[in-house]
Enzyme design. Sequence first.
Site, PDB file in Angstrom:
ATOM      1  N   ASN A 157       0.864  -1.182   0.000  1.00  0.00           N
ATOM      2  CA  ASN A 157       0.000   0.000   0.000  1.00  0.00           C
ATOM      3  C   ASN A 157       0.905   1.238   0.000  1.00  0.00           C
ATOM      4  OD1 ASN A 157      -1.746   2.090   0.543  1.00  0.00           O
ATOM      5  ND2 ASN A 157      -2.694   1.135   2.328  1.00  0.00           N
ATOM      6  N   ARG A 190      -2.659  -1.934  -3.423  1.00  0.00           N
ATOM      7  CA  ARG A 190      -3.801  -1.043  -3.228  1.00  0.00           C
ATOM      8  C   ARG A 190      -3.652   0.119  -4.221  1.00  0.00           C
ATOM      9  NH1 ARG A 190      -4.716   3.845   0.866  1.00  0.00           N
ATOM     10  NH2 ARG A 190      -6.886   4.182   0.380  1.00  0.00           N
ATOM     11  N   HIS A 204     -12.710   3.885  -0.137  1.00  0.00           N
ATOM     12  CA  HIS A 204     -12.781   2.887   0.951  1.00  0.00           C
ATOM     13  C   HIS A 204     -13.523   1.639   0.487  1.00  0.00           C
ATOM     14  CE1 HIS A 204     -12.556   6.301   4.178  1.00  0.00           C
ATOM     15  NE2 HIS A 204     -11.358   5.781   4.008  1.00  0.00           N
ATOM     16  N   LEU A 223     -15.069   4.990   9.611  1.00  0.00           N
ATOM     17  CA  LEU A 223     -14.719   6.266  10.226  1.00  0.00           C
ATOM     18  C   LEU A 223     -13.287   6.217  10.743  1.00  0.00           C
ATOM     19  CD1 LEU A 223     -18.038   6.646  12.305  1.00  0.00           C
ATOM     20  CD2 LEU A 223     -17.628   7.368   9.945  1.00  0.00           C
ATOM     21  N   GLY A 246      -9.810   9.442   7.295  1.00  0.00           N
ATOM     22  CA  GLY A 246     -10.796   9.696   6.249  1.00  0.00           C
ATOM     23  C   GLY A 246     -12.030   8.898   6.612  1.00  0.00           C
ATOM     24  N   ARG A 275     -10.344  17.140   6.635  1.00  0.00           N
ATOM     25  CA  ARG A 275     -11.056  17.465   5.383  1.00  0.00           C
ATOM     26  C   ARG A 275     -12.462  17.970   5.676  1.00  0.00           C
ATOM     27  NH1 ARG A 275     -10.155  11.692   2.616  1.00  0.00           N
ATOM     28  NH2 ARG A 275      -8.306  11.315   3.872  1.00  0.00           N
ATOM     29  N   PHE A 291      -9.486  11.971  17.147  1.00  0.00           N
ATOM     30  CA  PHE A 291     -10.701  11.942  17.963  1.00  0.00           C
ATOM     31  C   PHE A 291     -10.425  11.642  19.435  1.00  0.00           C
ATOM     32  CE2 PHE A 291     -14.595  12.382  15.356  1.00  0.00           C
ATOM     33  CZ  PHE A 291     -13.972  12.726  14.179  1.00  0.00           C
ATOM     34  N   ARG A 292      -9.308  10.963  19.717  1.00  0.00           N
ATOM     35  CA  ARG A 292      -8.958  10.722  21.129  1.00  0.00           C
ATOM     36  C   ARG A 292      -8.691  12.050  21.835  1.00  0.00           C
ATOM     37  NH1 ARG A 292      -4.835   6.207  19.221  1.00  0.00           N
ATOM     38  NH2 ARG A 292      -4.802   7.762  17.562  1.00  0.00           N
ATOM     39  N   GLY A 339     -14.530   4.195  14.339  1.00  0.00           N
ATOM     40  CA  GLY A 339     -15.660   3.263  14.409  1.00  0.00           C
ATOM     41  C   GLY A 339     -15.366   2.055  15.277  1.00  0.00           C
ATOM     42  N   GLU A 374      -8.494  -4.373   5.235  1.00  0.00           N
ATOM     43  CA  GLU A 374      -8.330  -4.112   3.803  1.00  0.00           C
ATOM     44  C   GLU A 374      -7.199  -4.958   3.215  1.00  0.00           C
ATOM     45  OE1 GLU A 374      -8.507   0.011   5.216  1.00  0.00           O
ATOM     46  OE2 GLU A 374      -9.189   0.513   3.200  1.00  0.00           O
TER      47      GLU A 374
HETATM   48  P1  ADP Z   1      -6.852   5.936   8.284  1.00  0.00           P
HETATM   49  O1  ADP Z   1      -8.066   6.594   7.704  1.00  0.00           O
HETATM   50  O2  ADP Z   1      -5.623   6.756   8.144  1.00  0.00           O
HETATM   51  O3  ADP Z   1      -6.701   4.483   7.916  1.00  0.00           O
HETATM   52  P2  ADP Z   1      -7.617   4.938  10.892  1.00  0.00           P
HETATM   53  O4  ADP Z   1      -8.782   4.156  10.391  1.00  0.00           O
HETATM   54  O5  ADP Z   1      -6.463   4.185  11.443  1.00  0.00           O
HETATM   55  O6  ADP Z   1      -7.108   5.986   9.838  1.00  0.00           O
HETATM   56  O7  ADP Z   1      -8.171   5.936  12.007  1.00  0.00           O
HETATM   57  C1  ADP Z   1      -7.316   6.815  12.678  1.00  0.00           C
HETATM   58  C2  ADP Z   1      -8.133   7.642  13.636  1.00  0.00           C
HETATM   59  O8  ADP Z   1      -8.844   6.793  14.528  1.00  0.00           O
HETATM   60  C3  ADP Z   1      -7.298   8.529  14.536  1.00  0.00           C
HETATM   61  O9  ADP Z   1      -7.009   9.754  13.950  1.00  0.00           O
HETATM   62  C4  ADP Z   1      -8.206   8.719  15.724  1.00  0.00           C
HETATM   63  O10 ADP Z   1      -8.987   9.880  15.491  1.00  0.00           O
HETATM   64  C5  ADP Z   1      -9.136   7.531  15.701  1.00  0.00           C
HETATM   65  N1  ADP Z   1      -8.987   6.703  16.905  1.00  0.00           N
HETATM   66  C6  ADP Z   1      -8.062   5.786  17.184  1.00  0.00           C
HETATM   67  N2  ADP Z   1      -8.246   5.269  18.423  1.00  0.00           N
HETATM   68  C7  ADP Z   1      -9.331   5.891  18.952  1.00  0.00           C
HETATM   69  C8  ADP Z   1     -10.049   5.822  20.179  1.00  0.00           C
HETATM   70  N3  ADP Z   1      -9.679   4.975  21.149  1.00  0.00           N
HETATM   71  N4  ADP Z   1     -11.120   6.631  20.335  1.00  0.00           N
HETATM   72  C9  ADP Z   1     -11.496   7.467  19.372  1.00  0.00           C
HETATM   73  N5  ADP Z   1     -10.878   7.588  18.190  1.00  0.00           N
HETATM   74  C10 ADP Z   1      -9.807   6.810  17.970  1.00  0.00           C
END
Ligand code: ADP
Length: 398
Positions: A7, A90, A179, A208, A211, A240, A283-284, A332, A384
């Site tokens: 990827n 990918r 996605h 979620l 992206g 975004r 989001f953390r 998610g 994926e």
């Molecule tokens: P990408 O779209 O780059 O593949 P990911 O699917 O790995 O990204 O998601 C990354 C995001 O997931 C981080 O920026 C964060 O906002 C969120 N995230 C990771 N762990 C947690 C958590 N425990 N609670 C809330 N959000 C989380």
Amino acid sequence: MKILVLNCGSSSLKYQLFDMDHEDVLAKGLVERIGIEGSRLKQEVGESEWETQTEIPDHKKAVALVFAALTDAEHGVIADMDEIDAIGHRVVHGGEAFTESTLIDTKVMAAIEKYAVFSPLHNPANLQGIVAAREALPGKPNVAVFDTAFHQTMPERNFLYALPYEYYKEHGIRRYGFHGTSHNFIAHRAAELLGKPLEELNIISCHLGNGSSVTAIKNGKSYLTSMGQTPLAGVPMGTRTGDIDPAVVLFLIQNLGMSAEEVDTLLNKKSGVYGISGKSSDFRDLDEAAQAGDARSQLALDVFYSRVRETIGAYAVELGRVDAITFTGGIGENGPENREGICEGLEIIGAKLDKEINNQRKPKEKKISTEDSKVAIWVIPTNEELMIARDTKRLAEA
Ligand code: ADP
């Protein structure tokens, strides 16, 4: 059969080596800062991690390093590169040319190059990875798995923008969606979990992460999705905007004197929950700041929840019948408070969250709706890479 999944991002390369007999991950790793000072490769084999730093000027060198790491006498997992039977790549944008994964030849490579116009950061990097892999392992099959392919089943009324029709016909301007590999994986897994044939499955899949996209899946196929011609559209994301009034772009250019490049950076890198909160795209961080009383972090979360919920509501109407709403991606899968924020009010479409189960950390894959909920709600971790490996195996064997 051993399959390597690559990827390639603009300055990174993620990889996983699978033994497909039992779908085991033999090794996985990440090459970072390609073409930038401080480049390095990190590899994980089971519990052990290994990092090596060296100059990595381009993707060709990055791919060579991946092969060296996989065959490393001390840290590797295979004795010889020849043990790799096929390579899956990918690829972000396949336009209308690819409705499914495909074996790569020069024609396919030309098409990937053509669609770089819609994905200027990703498609060229994907292509560099393909060229490097073909050179390093001549004669081995390479397979392209497109983020857009799953969404090629959308009916015209769901992918067409209300521009003059010629803009679609002549320039290919339309909703493509992204996605797709993840949404497709989720559809297959949801069918297993719900005990329904895929061809009869209607779900709303929420991917979620950094992206984010939401997809209405009807009879196992993509019917409508929130991302568009590019991954900038749909719900707000880490940095975004998601959907905004297109005239805002004109305002930025005509009234604020911004250049196309500045608008591009603003909409892609400085907006979303990061732009609203002024704090973070993660989001953390936002959950923590909001809990500590930071009003703008809470506002960023609220905007995100409302737009995701709005999309779910609209898609429920478009589908007519919804078997399940599914959550995946970093947020998610790992953010129970974020899932709760989104699900608030979804009782109107028959989806009732069980807050207690939602808050339990384990297992990760679980049903989080109440027993009497008409629409099931599930958390399903996406994979994926495995989806890419499965397609690569299938096409390499054929
Ligand atoms: P990408 O779209 O780059 O593949 P990911 O699917 O790995 O990204 O998601 C990354 C995001 O997931 C981080 O920026 C964060 O906002 C969120 N995230 C990771 N762990 C947690 C958590 N425990 N609670 C809330 N959000 C989380």
